[in-house]
Design an enzyme around this catalytic site. Structure first.
Site, mmCIF file in Angstrom:
data_model
loop_
_atom_site.group_PDB
_atom_site.id
_atom_site.type_symbol
_atom_site.label_atom_id
_atom_site.label_comp_id
_atom_site.label_asym_id
_atom_site.label_seq_id
_atom_site.Cartn_x
_atom_site.Cartn_y
_atom_site.Cartn_z
ATOM 1 N N HIS A 211 0.795 -1.240 0.000
ATOM 2 C CA HIS A 211 0.000 0.000 0.000
ATOM 3 C C HIS A 211 0.823 1.283 0.000
ATOM 4 C CE1 HIS A 211 0.769 -0.205 4.361
ATOM 5 N NE2 HIS A 211 0.609 1.102 4.330
HETATM 6 C C1 UD1 Z 1 -2.078 5.714 5.705
HETATM 7 C C2 UD1 Z 1 -0.780 6.233 6.305
HETATM 8 C C3 UD1 Z 1 0.284 5.165 6.228
HETATM 9 C C4 UD1 Z 1 -0.203 3.864 6.843
HETATM 10 C C5 UD1 Z 1 -1.530 3.466 6.259
HETATM 11 C C6 UD1 Z 1 -2.072 2.284 7.013
HETATM 12 C C7 UD1 Z 1 -0.417 8.644 5.984
HETATM 13 C C8 UD1 Z 1 0.325 9.668 5.225
HETATM 14 N N1 UD1 Z 1 -0.277 7.395 5.556
HETATM 15 O O1 UD1 Z 1 -1.823 5.455 4.335
HETATM 16 O O2 UD1 Z 1 1.431 5.588 6.956
HETATM 17 O O3 UD1 Z 1 0.764 2.871 6.594
HETATM 18 O O4 UD1 Z 1 -2.467 4.543 6.385
HETATM 19 O O5 UD1 Z 1 -2.984 1.561 6.288
HETATM 20 O O6 UD1 Z 1 -1.091 8.963 6.939
HETATM 21 N N2 UD1 Z 1 -9.118 4.957 1.161
HETATM 22 C C9 UD1 Z 1 -10.375 4.410 1.047
HETATM 23 N N3 UD1 Z 1 -11.017 4.025 2.184
HETATM 24 C C10 UD1 Z 1 -10.468 4.165 3.429
HETATM 25 C C11 UD1 Z 1 -9.203 4.739 3.511
HETATM 26 C C12 UD1 Z 1 -8.541 5.124 2.367
HETATM 27 O O7 UD1 Z 1 -10.913 4.254 -0.041
HETATM 28 O O8 UD1 Z 1 -11.128 3.778 4.415
HETATM 29 C C13 UD1 Z 1 -8.391 5.308 -0.097
HETATM 30 C C14 UD1 Z 1 -8.649 6.749 -0.575
HETATM 31 O O9 UD1 Z 1 -8.663 6.722 -1.951
HETATM 32 C C15 UD1 Z 1 -7.395 7.466 -0.098
HETATM 33 C C16 UD1 Z 1 -6.315 6.404 -0.182
HETATM 34 O O10 UD1 Z 1 -6.989 5.186 0.130
HETATM 35 O O11 UD1 Z 1 -7.107 8.585 -0.871
HETATM 36 C C17 UD1 Z 1 -5.156 6.624 0.757
HETATM 37 O O12 UD1 Z 1 -5.628 6.772 2.108
HETATM 38 P P1 UD1 Z 1 -4.778 7.622 3.168
HETATM 39 O O13 UD1 Z 1 -5.398 7.525 4.489
HETATM 40 O O14 UD1 Z 1 -4.518 8.990 2.637
HETATM 41 O O15 UD1 Z 1 -3.366 6.932 3.171
HETATM 42 P P2 UD1 Z 1 -3.013 5.392 3.297
HETATM 43 O O16 UD1 Z 1 -2.391 4.936 2.037
HETATM 44 O O17 UD1 Z 1 -4.177 4.646 3.824
HETATM 45 N N1 UDP Z 2 -3.945 -5.916 8.693
HETATM 46 C C1 UDP Z 2 -5.225 -6.443 8.867
HETATM 47 N N2 UDP Z 2 -5.943 -6.789 7.754
HETATM 48 C C2 UDP Z 2 -5.456 -6.652 6.492
HETATM 49 C C3 UDP Z 2 -4.153 -6.115 6.331
HETATM 50 C C4 UDP Z 2 -3.417 -5.741 7.450
HETATM 51 O O1 UDP Z 2 -5.685 -6.593 10.002
HETATM 52 O O2 UDP Z 2 -6.168 -6.975 5.545
HETATM 53 C C5 UDP Z 2 -3.174 -5.500 9.892
HETATM 54 C C6 UDP Z 2 -1.806 -6.094 9.991
HETATM 55 O O3 UDP Z 2 -1.863 -7.385 10.563
HETATM 56 C C7 UDP Z 2 -1.094 -5.077 10.864
HETATM 57 C C8 UDP Z 2 -1.724 -3.775 10.449
HETATM 58 O O4 UDP Z 2 -2.940 -4.108 9.801
HETATM 59 O O5 UDP Z 2 -1.385 -5.286 12.231
HETATM 60 C C9 UDP Z 2 -0.794 -3.062 9.524
HETATM 61 O O6 UDP Z 2 -1.449 -1.978 8.952
HETATM 62 P P1 UDP Z 2 -1.004 -1.335 7.582
HETATM 63 O O7 UDP Z 2 -0.179 -2.269 6.813
HETATM 64 O O8 UDP Z 2 -2.236 -0.808 6.969
HETATM 65 O O9 UDP Z 2 -0.157 -0.068 8.062
HETATM 66 P P2 UDP Z 2 1.381 0.143 8.459
HETATM 67 O O10 UDP Z 2 1.707 -0.788 9.559
HETATM 68 O O11 UDP Z 2 2.185 -0.060 7.236
HETATM 69 O O12 UDP Z 2 1.424 1.568 8.875
#
Ligand code: UD1
Ligand code: UDP
Length: 363
Positions: A211
């Protein structure tokens, strides 16, 4: 202490599940969900499954550019802080929700307590790295998961209020891994079958999550990653993060991948089960690198660097470029050295240590 806690993204719900359970025995907590993650399977599922207390307020900020998202969160958080007048603000990790909390509170002189402080990838192009640095430099108490994190802070001149407490995600893994052992394999397979996945890998599988912006914003990189998955010797279960969904759908329509089982994001117990029993994990997630390490599943991390450097010991975690051949050779040619694996992330009681330190800070 009266604390306002900020959560907003998936990994923060998991960390808060571990900490809030302990925190609320000694302190008063007002839980704020920024709304950064809002899909049912990115947010609500964790509150239900992990029995996280309901947020006292959800700011409903949603997705947007970095500035828009962070600024809207700051406005909402500031209003709450002025109203609630807490003794401190608790933040987790490195997301935009973390940074918004840190900036909003420190500007109005509310002490900031940062859980998972001191992590560094030393890649300032990552939004997470910017968030970590700014959050740490605005914090009054810095709860570090590892010795490396303490050293990183020292290098930036931060030594006051720094405590090595272990990793709260290790608390969560230890707590919930025990519970998944109590369930039969069929419990998870039935859920998979019922919910998302028509073809179930019967014996062996890989699990993958991708992601990070650095991998998903470039179609060539994600195509190479999926091509590597296609050539593996067992099916790849791939719970697709919403950020990755569009690009993966586009590529699937073109290449009709056969070895990859694309599924919706799953709940935490399901994820731990799938990771624990996988041949290997392939990911760019921060949290998953530690979970695989703690669950003894080898990991290939598709990134140039990791802030969780300890997981590299014994080759339990290997960095790979987003290139098909590099990923495949790291998966097939890596030898693990179990004797080099050490316990770097604590005893599963980091939350207790944090709560005790908060209690002594309030005296
Ligand atoms: C965010 C965090 C990242 C973390 C990740 C965990 C920042 C800058 N990044 O990244 O550090 O590893 O969360 O998962 O804060 N979207 C949906 N539904 C949701 C959420 C997001 O459709 O419920 C889509 C939207 O198109 C959005 C994109 O995902 O623009 C990115 O979401 P965003 O929260 O900005 O960043 P993440 O990639 O989720
Ligand atoms: N995770 C989950 N379901 C999924 C993918 C990830 O429960 O489908 C959990 C994973 O086990 C870990 C956390 O989400 O505990 C990690 O989150 P993510 O990778 O979104 O964010 P990051 O740790 O990179 O910030």
């Amino acid at each position: 202490m009266k604390l306002v806690t900020i959560v907003g993204a998936r990994p923060q719900f998991i960390k808060a599940a571990a900490v809030s359970r302990v925190l609320r025995r000694q302190h008063q907590e007002f839980l704020v969900h920024t709304g950064q993650h809002y899909d049912e399977n990115m947010s609500e599922v964790f509150f239900e499954e992990l029995h996280i207390p309901r947020p006292d307020q959800n700011l409903g900020v949603g997705s947007g550019s970095h500035a828009k998202q962070t600024a809207n969160m700051m406005i909402g958080i500031e209003e709450i802080l002025l109203e609630e007048k807490p003794d401190g603000l608790l933040i987790y990790g490195d997301t935009n929700s973390t940074l918004a909390g840190a900036l909003a509170a420190s500007k109005i002189h509310i002490p900031v307590f940062h859980i998972e402080a001191g992590l560094r990838s030393y890649n300032k192009r990552m939004p997470e790295e910017q968030n970590r640095i700014l959050a740490d430099h605005s914090s009054d108490l810095l709860f570090c998961p590892t010795e490396t994190a303490v050293e990183n802070l020292k290098r930036e001149g931060i030594t006051k209020g720094v405590y090595q407490v272990g990793d709260v995600m290790c608390d969560a893994v230890k707590y919930y891994a025990e519970q998944i052992e109590k369930q039969d394999k069929s419990y998870y397979f039935n859920q998979l079958r019922g919910l998302f996945c028509e073809v179930i890998p019967s014996e062996k599988w890989y699990i993958a999550t991708i992601h990070r912006a650095e991998n998903t914003e470039n179609i060539q990189k994600i195509r190479e990653i999926l091509e590597a998955f296609e050539e593996l010797d067992a099916p790849v279960l791939f719970p697709v993060h919403p950020r990755t969904k569009g690009i993966v759908t586009q590529l699937y329509q073109q290449y009709n991948y056969q070895n990859i089982l694309f599924i919706e994001p799953v709940g935490y117990s399901m994820m731990l089960y799938l990771v624990k029993h996988a041949l290997k994990t392939i990911t760019d997630s921060g949290g998953l690198q530690k979970e695989t390490y703690l669950l003894d599943t080898p990991c290939i991390t598709v990134r140039e660097q990791t802030e969780w450097v300890e997981t590299l010991s014994g080759n339990y975690n290997i960095l790979a470029n987003p290139e098909k051949n590099d990923i495949l050779s790291k998966i097939f040619d890596t030898r693990i050295s179990p004797e080099k694996k050490l316990n770097y992330y604590g005893d599963g009681h980091s939350s207790e240590k944090i709560c005790a330190l908060l209690s002594s800070a309030s005296n």
